[in-house]
Write a protein that holds these residues in place. Structure first.
Motif, short mmCIF file in Angstrom:
data_model
loop_
_atom_site.label_atom_id
_atom_site.label_comp_id
_atom_site.label_asym_id
_atom_site.label_seq_id
_atom_site.Cartn_x
_atom_site.Cartn_y
_atom_site.Cartn_z
N CYS A 120 7.66 17.23 14.80
CA CYS A 120 6.28 16.74 14.75
C CYS A 120 5.37 17.52 15.72
O CYS A 120 5.66 17.59 16.91
CB CYS A 120 6.29 15.25 15.12
SG CYS A 120 4.67 14.60 15.51
N TRP A 132 2.50 16.77 16.89
CA TRP A 132 1.83 15.91 17.88
C TRP A 132 2.80 15.58 19.00
O TRP A 132 2.44 15.58 20.18
CB TRP A 132 1.31 14.64 17.20
CG TRP A 132 0.65 14.91 15.88
CD1 TRP A 132 1.23 14.77 14.64
CD2 TRP A 132 -0.67 15.41 15.63
NE1 TRP A 132 0.34 15.14 13.65
CE2 TRP A 132 -0.83 15.54 14.23
CE3 TRP A 132 -1.73 15.77 16.46
CZ2 TRP A 132 -2.01 15.99 13.63
CZ3 TRP A 132 -2.90 16.22 15.87
CH2 TRP A 132 -3.04 16.33 14.48
N LYS A 135 1.00 2.86 11.31
CA LYS A 135 1.99 3.91 11.06
C LYS A 135 3.02 3.84 12.17
O LYS A 135 2.66 3.75 13.34
CB LYS A 135 1.32 5.28 11.13
CG LYS A 135 0.56 5.64 9.89
CD LYS A 135 1.41 6.52 9.02
CE LYS A 135 0.72 6.89 7.74
NZ LYS A 135 1.64 7.12 6.64
N ASN A 164 0.62 5.59 21.76
CA ASN A 164 1.14 6.43 20.66
C ASN A 164 0.09 7.46 20.23
O ASN A 164 0.01 7.82 19.08
CB ASN A 164 1.63 5.58 19.48
CG ASN A 164 0.51 4.88 18.74
OD1 ASN A 164 -0.60 4.74 19.25
ND2 ASN A 164 0.79 4.43 17.52
N TYR A 167 -2.86 19.06 7.34
CA TYR A 167 -2.45 17.81 6.68
C TYR A 167 -3.42 17.46 5.55
O TYR A 167 -3.00 16.95 4.51
CB TYR A 167 -2.36 16.67 7.70
CG TYR A 167 -1.11 16.77 8.54
CD1 TYR A 167 0.07 16.13 8.15
CD2 TYR A 167 -1.08 17.55 9.70
CE1 TYR A 167 1.24 16.25 8.90
CE2 TYR A 167 0.08 17.68 10.46
CZ TYR A 167 1.24 17.03 10.05
OH TYR A 167 2.39 17.16 10.78
N1 LIG Z 1 -2.29 10.18 16.50
C1 LIG Z 1 -0.95 10.46 16.56
C2 LIG Z 1 -0.42 11.02 15.26
C3 LIG Z 1 1.06 11.24 15.29
C4 LIG Z 1 1.63 11.46 13.89
O1 LIG Z 1 0.91 11.55 12.90
N2 LIG Z 1 2.96 11.56 13.82
C5 LIG Z 1 3.64 11.68 12.55
C6 LIG Z 1 4.67 12.78 12.58
S1 LIG Z 1 4.05 14.41 12.55
C7 LIG Z 1 4.44 10.43 12.29
O2 LIG Z 1 5.18 10.00 13.14
N3 LIG Z 1 4.32 9.86 11.10
C8 LIG Z 1 5.06 8.71 10.73
C9 LIG Z 1 4.87 8.35 9.29
O3 LIG Z 1 4.16 9.07 8.59
O4 LIG Z 1 5.45 7.36 8.89
C10 LIG Z 1 -0.74 11.41 17.72
O5 LIG Z 1 -1.38 12.48 17.76
O6 LIG Z 1 0.02 11.07 18.59
#
Ligand SMILES: N[C@@H](CCC(=O)N[C@@H](CS)C(=O)NCC(=O)O)C(=O)O
Length: 349
Positions: free
Chosen positions: A41, A43, A148, A165, A214
């Protein structure tokens, strides 16, 4: 309703503060906080890079999830959510949520259940654990419905709760608030004299590039994709132009703005070009200054050890059956080799 990709707002936005400033529930303390990350990831990767550059490995522990999304309520016939799972090195390989692919449980995984957040088999369990306490009162129905179960998570071992988070805020905390426990407190990714410049670069890099890829990949109609890809490449051109004149985005000093751009660029040729259809240009062949920038940052030892291209490719290419049903992972183009060759060629002059 829009078919463009919309990123959900993170819900946990508490701050760790260093003593004695801290009257908050979360004072900076040695070994009190824990990061839950995926090496795939971008992020979460920002947080790992900041932790590594600041020498905070002993202070802030880390759990690393398996790269493939799995059904998080596998026995339910109605709850079909798929998300991050914990796994133990050496366990049998894992298929994607559609039952395809075979992704090994390698040695970097930190175990199932998670050894720090006891009983957690999925990242979803961590959020549900937190919600079971008192906090869900302050969230609206809509926020809860669109929640999420994302990484990164900054977890407090003492209160057994999620602190944050939101990666952009976690990196700020790691940079500013833990210097008493840092092996490299002199590293400052947010130098005060560059703060305005960093913020201004971040605003377009986030919208058009970090999140822009994305939007290209997850938009659900042609128009959304067409708009996102235009913006993405004009902003990559803009970054290329800046980096033709200076070493980093805000001058000679590496800042958080560079870390944030790097996290997207290192994934670009290997994943986004194919998976998110961002195929107008590639970093390795079309952007000499972005390539030089990637090589410079990648070859910093504290950064290099945070880059795991195997997990990056395994995650993206297997975790969204609507994009790649059979979970087949493309072989090329070995961007890390390109970076090594770039460095070697430069040194031989
Ligand atoms: N706002 C968050 C976004 C994090 C994010 O989008 N993480 C994704 C992975 S790249 C995630 O865990 N997604 C879980 C899902 O789609 O169920 C940050 O920057 O910390």
């Amino acid at each position: 309703m829009t078919k463009a990709f919309v990123r959900h707002e993170p819900l946990f936005r508490n701050w760790v503060k260093k003593l004695p400033d801290s009257l908050s529930a979360y004072p900076a303390e040695d070994k009190r906080y824990h990061l839950v990350v995926s090496l795939a990831c971008p992020w979460a990767h920002r947080c790992l890079m900041t932790r590594s550059l600041k020498g905070l490995e002993d202070c802030i522990s880390v759990s690393i999830v398996h790269p493939v999304f799995a059904r998080t309520k596998p026995t339910s016939s109605t709850d079909l959510h798929a998300g991050w799972q914990f796994e133990t090195p050496g366990n049998p390989p894992v298929a994607n949520s559609a039952g395809f692919g075979s992704i090994d449980c390698d040695d970097v995984l930190t175990g199932k259940p998670d050894p720090v957040i006891s009983g957690a088999i999925y990242v979803r369990d961590i959020y549900e654990r937190h919600m079971e306490r008192d906090d869900h009162e302050r969230f609206t129905e809509e926020q809860l419905a669109t929640l999420k179960y994302s990484v990164p998570i900054l977890w407090c071992k003492k209160t057994q709760k999620i602190v944050s988070n939101e990666s952009s805020e976690i990196i700020r905390m790691l940079n500013d608030e833990f210097n008493d426990f840092s092996k490299c407190p002199q590293v400052d990714l947010f130098p005060p004299h560059l703060l305005n410049q960093i913020e201004s670069v971040n605003s377009w890099v986030f919208t058009d590039i970090n999140n822009g890829v994305y939007k290209c990949g997850f938009g659900k109609d042609q128009h959304s994709y067409d708009e996102a890809i235009e913006t993405l490449f004009s902003s990559l051109d803009r970054a290329e132009n800046i980096l033709s004149k200076s070493k980093f985005l805000c001058g000679d000093t590496m800042t958080a703005a560079d870390i944030r751009l790097f996290a997207t660029l290192i994934r670009f040729d290997e994943v986004y070009v194919v998976y998110f259809k961002t195929n107008c240009k590639m970093i390795r062949s079309d952007y000499p200054n972005l390539l030089r920038f990637c090589s410079d940052i990648y070859h910093i030892p504290e950064i290099k050890k945070t880059v795991n291209m195997k997990h990056i490719k395994q995650h993206y290419y297997t975790s969204h059956p609507t994009l790649n049903y059979y979970a087949i992972i493309p072989k090329g183009p070995d961007f890390l080799k390109t970076l090594d060759e770039f460095k070697a060629n430069r040194q031989s002059f």
